[in-house]
Design an enzyme around this catalytic site. Structure first.
Site, PDB file in Angstrom:
ATOM      1  N   ARG A   1       0.826  -1.215   0.000  1.00  0.00           N
ATOM      2  CA  ARG A   1       0.000   0.000   0.000  1.00  0.00           C
ATOM      3  C   ARG A   1       0.861   1.268   0.000  1.00  0.00           C
ATOM      4  O   ARG A   1       0.387   2.347  -0.297  1.00  0.00           O
ATOM      5  CB  ARG A   1      -0.987  -0.039   1.181  1.00  0.00           C
ATOM      6  CG  ARG A   1      -2.051   1.008   1.102  1.00  0.00           C
ATOM      7  CD  ARG A   1      -3.370   0.680   1.837  1.00  0.00           C
ATOM      8  NE  ARG A   1      -3.288  -0.202   2.970  1.00  0.00           N
ATOM      9  CZ  ARG A   1      -2.793   0.128   4.166  1.00  0.00           C
ATOM     10  NH1 ARG A   1      -2.340   1.348   4.379  1.00  0.00           N
ATOM     11  NH2 ARG A   1      -2.772  -0.756   5.136  1.00  0.00           N
TER      12      ARG A   1
ATOM     13  N   TYR B   1     -16.098  19.098 -15.021  1.00  0.00           N
ATOM     14  CA  TYR B   1     -16.494  17.692 -14.918  1.00  0.00           C
ATOM     15  C   TYR B   1     -17.464  17.506 -13.738  1.00  0.00           C
ATOM     16  O   TYR B   1     -17.123  17.832 -12.597  1.00  0.00           O
ATOM     17  CB  TYR B   1     -15.245  16.819 -14.756  1.00  0.00           C
ATOM     18  CG  TYR B   1     -15.559  15.355 -14.805  1.00  0.00           C
ATOM     19  CD1 TYR B   1     -16.056  14.774 -15.965  1.00  0.00           C
ATOM     20  CD2 TYR B   1     -15.389  14.547 -13.695  1.00  0.00           C
ATOM     21  CE1 TYR B   1     -16.371  13.430 -16.014  1.00  0.00           C
ATOM     22  CE2 TYR B   1     -15.686  13.195 -13.736  1.00  0.00           C
ATOM     23  CZ  TYR B   1     -16.183  12.646 -14.901  1.00  0.00           C
ATOM     24  OH  TYR B   1     -16.501  11.315 -14.950  1.00  0.00           O
TER      25      TYR B   1
ATOM     26  N   ASP C   1      -7.398  20.878 -13.175  1.00  0.00           N
ATOM     27  CA  ASP C   1      -7.722  19.585 -13.780  1.00  0.00           C
ATOM     28  C   ASP C   1      -7.345  19.686 -15.254  1.00  0.00           C
ATOM     29  O   ASP C   1      -7.977  20.420 -16.013  1.00  0.00           O
ATOM     30  CB  ASP C   1      -9.218  19.277 -13.592  1.00  0.00           C
ATOM     31  CG  ASP C   1      -9.619  17.909 -14.169  1.00  0.00           C
ATOM     32  OD1 ASP C   1      -8.957  17.444 -15.113  1.00  0.00           O
ATOM     33  OD2 ASP C   1     -10.617  17.336 -13.690  1.00  0.00           O
TER      34      ASP C   1
ATOM     35  N   LYS D   1      -8.211   8.808 -19.845  1.00  0.00           N
ATOM     36  CA  LYS D   1      -8.480   9.428 -21.145  1.00  0.00           C
ATOM     37  C   LYS D   1      -7.247   9.286 -22.040  1.00  0.00           C
ATOM     38  O   LYS D   1      -6.772   8.185 -22.212  1.00  0.00           O
ATOM     39  CB  LYS D   1      -8.906  10.880 -20.925  1.00  0.00           C
ATOM     40  CG  LYS D   1      -9.955  11.075 -19.796  1.00  0.00           C
ATOM     41  CD  LYS D   1     -11.303  10.464 -20.123  1.00  0.00           C
ATOM     42  CE  LYS D   1     -12.243  10.382 -18.924  1.00  0.00           C
ATOM     43  NZ  LYS D   1     -12.463  11.588 -18.162  1.00  0.00           N
TER      44      LYS D   1
HETATM   45  C1  LIG Z   1     -13.054  11.770 -16.824  1.00  0.00           C
HETATM   46  C2  LIG Z   1     -12.694  12.986 -16.057  1.00  0.00           C
HETATM   47  C3  LIG Z   1     -12.445  12.919 -14.683  1.00  0.00           C
HETATM   48  C4  LIG Z   1     -12.632  11.639 -13.896  1.00  0.00           C
HETATM   49  O1  LIG Z   1     -11.779  10.627 -14.310  1.00  0.00           O
HETATM   50  P1  LIG Z   1     -12.062   9.057 -14.104  1.00  0.00           P
HETATM   51  O2  LIG Z   1     -10.782   8.453 -14.541  1.00  0.00           O
HETATM   52  O3  LIG Z   1     -13.235   8.711 -14.963  1.00  0.00           O
HETATM   53  O4  LIG Z   1     -12.364   8.850 -12.659  1.00  0.00           O
HETATM   54  C5  LIG Z   1     -12.059  14.082 -14.026  1.00  0.00           C
HETATM   55  N1  LIG Z   1     -11.941  15.256 -14.682  1.00  0.00           N
HETATM   56  C6  LIG Z   1     -12.187  15.351 -16.006  1.00  0.00           C
HETATM   57  C7  LIG Z   1     -12.042  16.671 -16.680  1.00  0.00           C
HETATM   58  C8  LIG Z   1     -12.576  14.225 -16.728  1.00  0.00           C
HETATM   59  O5  LIG Z   1     -12.847  14.336 -18.028  1.00  0.00           O
END
Ligand SMILES: *Cc1c(COP(=O)(O)O)cnc(C)c1O
Length: 372
Positions: free
Chosen positions: A53, A105, A174, A199
């Site tokens: 962990r 998001y 982000d 992504k």
């Molecule tokens: C998809 C996304 C997230 C969350 O990511 P996950 O891997 O699906 O948990 C956070 N911020 C943005 C801008 C996103 O497009």
């Protein structure tokens, strides 16, 4: 477009960062190390691998690569939301105010409102566009997402950072929609970068992953402590696959952004659309800022139809482009955002350009428009 000062270094980092030194008869990369337990006797202080962990060699290799790309140190989490939750929860305490993008998001807002508010954190929201001109005093933490998903509005990261810092707060960015190849938030003044590597970074639509990057050792220590104590850790197989995906990020993102530009240029002003947003279009409201703070214009285009029926009819006519949520993968996909987030325009479709030939994507969209 201004050339990204570290474009070439970043392209090399995608391929080389985090690899072990080349030693005769060893593999290029760090293979997945499956271990909950490591041999360890006596005083554990100073141990890099006390327990599964705390650390894993396969995570560390990917963290080194992401850290090199971000210009800081990266801490891996098992999804983008796990990374977002770690940043928010490890930093905020009762009585703090946090400012979130109302058009960012959706799950980040839901998390803050569902859980942080219960512990006495005050959650405020504002639109992304023009955030740099608003009063940012009184916030422990300001969160930006630029270009925001799915509307693709921008805000000026450096200007927001300056204001937030003057008021004694921290800025989180982000950067999921751009990846560190498209925008280097730490260089622009953000204290933390949060990203969903589900992504474009992994890019193959086969796993979830996320990271937070920072430069300040105290912030990094807080994130690592949160990860260890909350147990929000990554599986070695996922880390290895994601590092494998990262190798081709520069190659993929190049094609994806080029296709997005071509789609935007071809269909902007189309009679069947209410609006088309892409920061790479010279008359897009975010274009001047995008040229200053982004190295590329991204792989997402937002298409807004008059209403939900039109949008769904258009989607259904697409053949090559998959109907699915998420973005940034090798396969082009489109998502009707209103089904997840009722603050999105009901006629908005978020189009994610993948790696198919640009002409084939243009043809698929052309025939779908033609059928309306
Ligand atoms: C998809 C996304 C997230 C969350 O990511 P996950 O891997 O699906 O948990 C956070 N911020 C943005 C801008 C996103 O497009």
């Amino acid at each position: 477009m201004t050339t990204h000062p570290t474009d070439r270094d970043s392209a090399i980092a995608c391929l080389h960062a985090g690899l072990p030194a080349p030693e005769r008869e060893t593999p290029f990369g760090v293979p997945p190390v499956f271990a909950s337990t490591y041999h360890l006797q006596g005083d554990p202080s100073g141990a890099v691998f006390p327990y599964g962990r705390d650390a894993n060699p396969t995570w560390i290799a990917l963290e080194e690569a992401l850290g090199a790309l971000e210009g800081g140190e990266a801490v891996l989490f098992p999804s983008g939301m796990a990374a977002a939750a770690a940043a928010l929860t490890s930093l905020l305490q009762s009585g703090d105010r946090v400012l979130l993008p109302q058009d960012g998001y959706h799950a980040v807002r839901y998390y803050a409102e569902s859980f942080l508010a219960r512990f006495g954190v005050v959650v405020d929201k504002r639109p992304t566009r023009g955030l740099e001109d608003s009063d940012l005093r009184g916030y422990r933490l300001v969160w930006v997402e630029t270009p925001c998903n799915p509307g693709l509005d921008l805000c000026d990261i450096a200007a927001v950072a300056e204001k937030v810092h003057r008021a004694g707060g921290l800025l989180v960015c982000d950067n999921t929609t751009m990846t560190p190849l498209g925008q280097r938030c730490l260089d622009l003044g953000a204290d933390l970068v949060v990203a969903s590597d589900t992504k474009a970074v992994n890019g193959h639509s086969d796993l979830l992953m996320g990271h937070v990057a920072a430069r300040d050792p105290a912030l990094l220590a807080g994130l690592r402590k949160w990860r260890k104590l909350s147990g929000s850790i990554v599986g070695p197989m996922e880390a290895w696959l994601c590092h494998r995906g990262l190798q081709t990020l520069e190659l993929r993102f190049e094609r994806m952004c080029r296709s997005a530009q071509a789609v935007a240029e071809r269909f902007a002003g189309h009679s069947k659309l209410e609006a088309l947003r892409y920061p790479g279009l010279p008359d897009d409201p975010g274009h001047a800022l995008a040229k200053r703070q982004m190295a590329r214009f991204g792989s997402l285009v937002s298409l807004t139809f008059s209403d939900q029926e039109r949008a769904l009819d258009f989607e259904a006519r697409l053949g090559l482009i998959f109907k699915a949520t998420s973005f940034g993968g090798t396969h082009s996909s489109i998502d009707w955002r209103y089904r997840w987030d009722d603050t999105a325009h009901p006629g908005l479709l978020r189009l994610s350009l993948g790696c198919e030939p640009t002409e084939a994507l243009l043809d698929d969209l052309e025939q779908a428009f033609g059928g309306l």
